[in-house]
Write a protein that holds these residues in place. Structure first.
Motif, mmCIF file in Angstrom:
data_model
loop_
_atom_site.group_PDB
_atom_site.id
_atom_site.type_symbol
_atom_site.label_atom_id
_atom_site.label_comp_id
_atom_site.label_asym_id
_atom_site.label_seq_id
_atom_site.Cartn_x
_atom_site.Cartn_y
_atom_site.Cartn_z
ATOM 1 N N GLU A 90 78.771 -31.892 -88.508
ATOM 2 C CA GLU A 90 78.782 -32.403 -90.113
ATOM 3 C C GLU A 90 78.304 -31.562 -90.925
ATOM 4 O OE1 GLU A 90 77.670 -34.022 -87.281
ATOM 5 O OE2 GLU A 90 78.440 -35.939 -87.165
ATOM 6 N N GLU A 91 77.442 -30.741 -90.352
ATOM 7 C CA GLU A 91 76.608 -29.699 -91.267
ATOM 8 C C GLU A 91 77.640 -28.556 -91.585
ATOM 9 O OE1 GLU A 91 72.593 -28.931 -91.048
ATOM 10 O OE2 GLU A 91 71.963 -30.871 -90.408
ATOM 11 N N SER A 92 78.322 -28.276 -90.498
ATOM 12 C CA SER A 92 79.167 -27.084 -90.610
ATOM 13 C C SER A 92 80.282 -27.314 -91.777
ATOM 14 C CB SER A 92 80.187 -27.097 -89.583
ATOM 15 O OG SER A 92 78.939 -26.690 -88.437
ATOM 16 N N PHE A 93 80.689 -28.642 -92.144
ATOM 17 C CA PHE A 93 81.456 -28.628 -93.164
ATOM 18 C C PHE A 93 80.878 -28.094 -94.615
ATOM 19 C CE2 PHE A 93 82.963 -32.094 -90.491
ATOM 20 C CZ PHE A 93 84.331 -32.037 -90.725
ATOM 21 N N ARG A 94 79.638 -28.237 -94.786
ATOM 22 C CA ARG A 94 79.038 -27.694 -95.840
ATOM 23 C C ARG A 94 79.175 -26.140 -95.879
ATOM 24 N NH1 ARG A 94 74.982 -31.429 -94.426
ATOM 25 N NH2 ARG A 94 74.719 -33.301 -95.356
ATOM 26 N N VAL A 95 78.903 -25.576 -94.698
ATOM 27 C CA VAL A 95 79.089 -24.059 -94.540
ATOM 28 C C VAL A 95 80.458 -23.613 -95.031
ATOM 29 C CG1 VAL A 95 78.800 -22.107 -93.304
ATOM 30 C CG2 VAL A 95 77.262 -23.881 -92.911
ATOM 31 N N LEU A 96 81.454 -24.451 -94.772
ATOM 32 C CA LEU A 96 83.015 -24.144 -95.193
ATOM 33 C C LEU A 96 83.018 -23.836 -96.679
ATOM 34 C CD1 LEU A 96 84.989 -26.617 -92.998
ATOM 35 C CD2 LEU A 96 84.672 -24.206 -92.643
ATOM 36 N N THR A 97 82.313 -24.405 -97.321
ATOM 37 C CA THR A 97 82.407 -24.047 -98.764
ATOM 38 C C THR A 97 81.863 -22.744 -99.074
ATOM 39 O OG1 THR A 97 80.007 -25.064 -99.381
ATOM 40 C CG2 THR A 97 81.983 -26.807 -99.400
ATOM 41 N N PHE A 136 90.270 -30.661 -91.650
ATOM 42 C CA PHE A 136 91.044 -31.602 -90.930
ATOM 43 C C PHE A 136 90.780 -31.545 -89.394
ATOM 44 C CE2 PHE A 136 93.208 -32.370 -94.825
ATOM 45 C CZ PHE A 136 93.954 -33.675 -94.742
ATOM 46 N N THR A 137 90.738 -30.309 -88.881
ATOM 47 C CA THR A 137 90.660 -30.116 -87.484
ATOM 48 C C THR A 137 89.039 -30.461 -87.207
ATOM 49 O OG1 THR A 137 91.993 -28.390 -87.324
ATOM 50 C CG2 THR A 137 90.489 -28.545 -85.445
ATOM 51 N N TYR A 138 88.033 -29.981 -87.938
ATOM 52 C CA TYR A 138 86.685 -30.577 -87.583
ATOM 53 C C TYR A 138 86.667 -31.891 -87.617
ATOM 54 C CZ TYR A 138 84.461 -25.924 -87.793
ATOM 55 O OH TYR A 138 83.960 -24.623 -87.495
ATOM 56 N N ASN A 139 87.181 -32.572 -88.713
ATOM 57 C CA ASN A 139 87.077 -34.065 -88.801
ATOM 58 C C ASN A 139 87.652 -34.804 -87.533
ATOM 59 O OD1 ASN A 139 87.074 -36.954 -90.257
ATOM 60 N ND2 ASN A 139 89.337 -36.646 -90.177
ATOM 61 N N ILE A 165 80.593 -37.296 -94.023
ATOM 62 C CA ILE A 165 81.187 -35.874 -93.879
ATOM 63 C C ILE A 165 81.678 -35.727 -95.115
ATOM 64 C CG2 ILE A 165 82.892 -34.424 -92.748
ATOM 65 C CD1 ILE A 165 83.057 -36.577 -90.437
ATOM 66 N N PRO A 166 80.998 -34.487 -95.826
ATOM 67 C CA PRO A 166 81.358 -33.983 -97.055
ATOM 68 C C PRO A 166 82.560 -33.238 -97.060
ATOM 69 C CG PRO A 166 79.132 -33.237 -96.734
ATOM 70 C CD PRO A 166 79.719 -33.990 -95.185
ATOM 71 N N ILE A 167 83.541 -33.461 -97.889
ATOM 72 C CA ILE A 167 84.795 -32.609 -98.086
ATOM 73 C C ILE A 167 84.765 -31.828 -99.180
ATOM 74 C CG2 ILE A 167 87.412 -32.612 -98.316
ATOM 75 C CD1 ILE A 167 87.332 -35.532 -96.860
#
Length: 280
Positions: A90-97, A136-139, A165-167
């Motif tokens: 879930e925290e990896s979503f933030r790193v994507l930004t 989308f894949t991580y989700n 999950i932050p988008i």
């Protein structure tokens, strides 16, 4: 135009390790500590990040069809490996930004230094397409993991776990699985409101694709939740209701008036201007 995009993308590919290292300095300190506690070495994480930045650079001059497959393989491999090594996905979503940020800034520097004629909006769209594909894949990995390893029936346990999950900075996803028990909807509402407030969200998507049953009391609870979120200045929509669930709701006389509904998560995100590269 294509030659200019190639020049910008090639620069990003060339500098991929330098850009990947910059993410370590930008990432949240608590996330950095969790990475260090995991069994994954920093060099391996650096390689992962450099590989994604390489794909982002190539996406500026290679068509979606040629790169989408590789991106999905990368996202599935890193997502599952992260989970298996105790890294919170879930925290990896933030790193994507941060990937979006360092790549776009690198592109803008190249445009400015060489006085190139590339359109920043076009560059941004191509970078966003890669980040959204990974999102989308991580989700999908998150939903599968939580359905298998959390509580099979999400709301049968008093120890309720809500994963938002932050988008984007203001938009987040709440995937739900199992059968929703009305007696726990107040807990969901409270936890969702708290997390939306803490994360300063203005928009939340409830993904019900993993929910097996929506009875009348639960539908009424969702309507109350929509009102509570609206009073807090947060927009809410629902997506992913399964056909069998929809038929059951019709038979029960459930009324979803007042709720914004999309058939799929992709449609909900497209409505908000977030594009996923189309699968070939």
């Amino acid at each position: 135009m294509e030659d200019t995009l190639f020049e910008i993308g090639n620069k990003i590919v060339t500098d991929r390790y330098q850009l990947a290292k910059s993410i370590f300095t930008l990432q949240d300190e608590s996330y950095g500590k969790k990475l260090k506690l995991s069994r994954v070495k920093e060099d391996q994480i650096l390689d992962w990040r450099a590989e994604l930045i390489e794909y982002i650079g190539k996406a500026l001059y290679i068509s979606d069809a040629d790169i989408t497959h590789d991106i999905r393989i990368w996202a599935k491999a890193t997502g599952h490996l992260a989970i298996s090594n105790g890294i919170p996905l879930e925290e990896s979503f933030r790193v994507l930004t941060l990937f979006r940020r360092v790549s776009f800034e690198a592109a803008m520097r190249e445009i400015q230094i060489k006085s190139l004629t590339a359109c920043p909006l076009d560059v941004s769209k191509r970078i966003d397409a890669i980040i959204e594909e990974v999102t989308f894949t991580y989700n999908g990995i998150c939903i599968g993991y939580h359905s298998q390893h959390q509580v099979k029936d999400l709301l049968t346990d008093d120890q309720l776990h809500i994963t938002i999950i932050p988008i984007t900075d203001t938009l987040a996803l709440l995937p739900m699985t199992g059968s929703i028990h009305p007696k726990h909807t107040d807990l969901i509402m409270k936890e969702t409101l708290n997390q939306c407030y803490d994360k300063q969200l203005s928009d939340i998507l409830f993904d019900l694709s993993g929910v097996s049953n929506l009875d009348l009391p639960t539908v009424n609870s969702l309507t109350r939740m929509k009102k509570a979120l609206t009073y807090s200045g947060i927009s809410m929509c629902i997506c992913g209701i399964q056909p069998s669930t929809a038929l059951s709701m019709v038979a029960q006389g459930s009324n979803l008036n007042g709720l914004t509904i999309f058939s799929t998560l992709r449609q909900a995100l497209l409505k908000r201007g977030i594009r996923q590269t189309v699968a070939k």
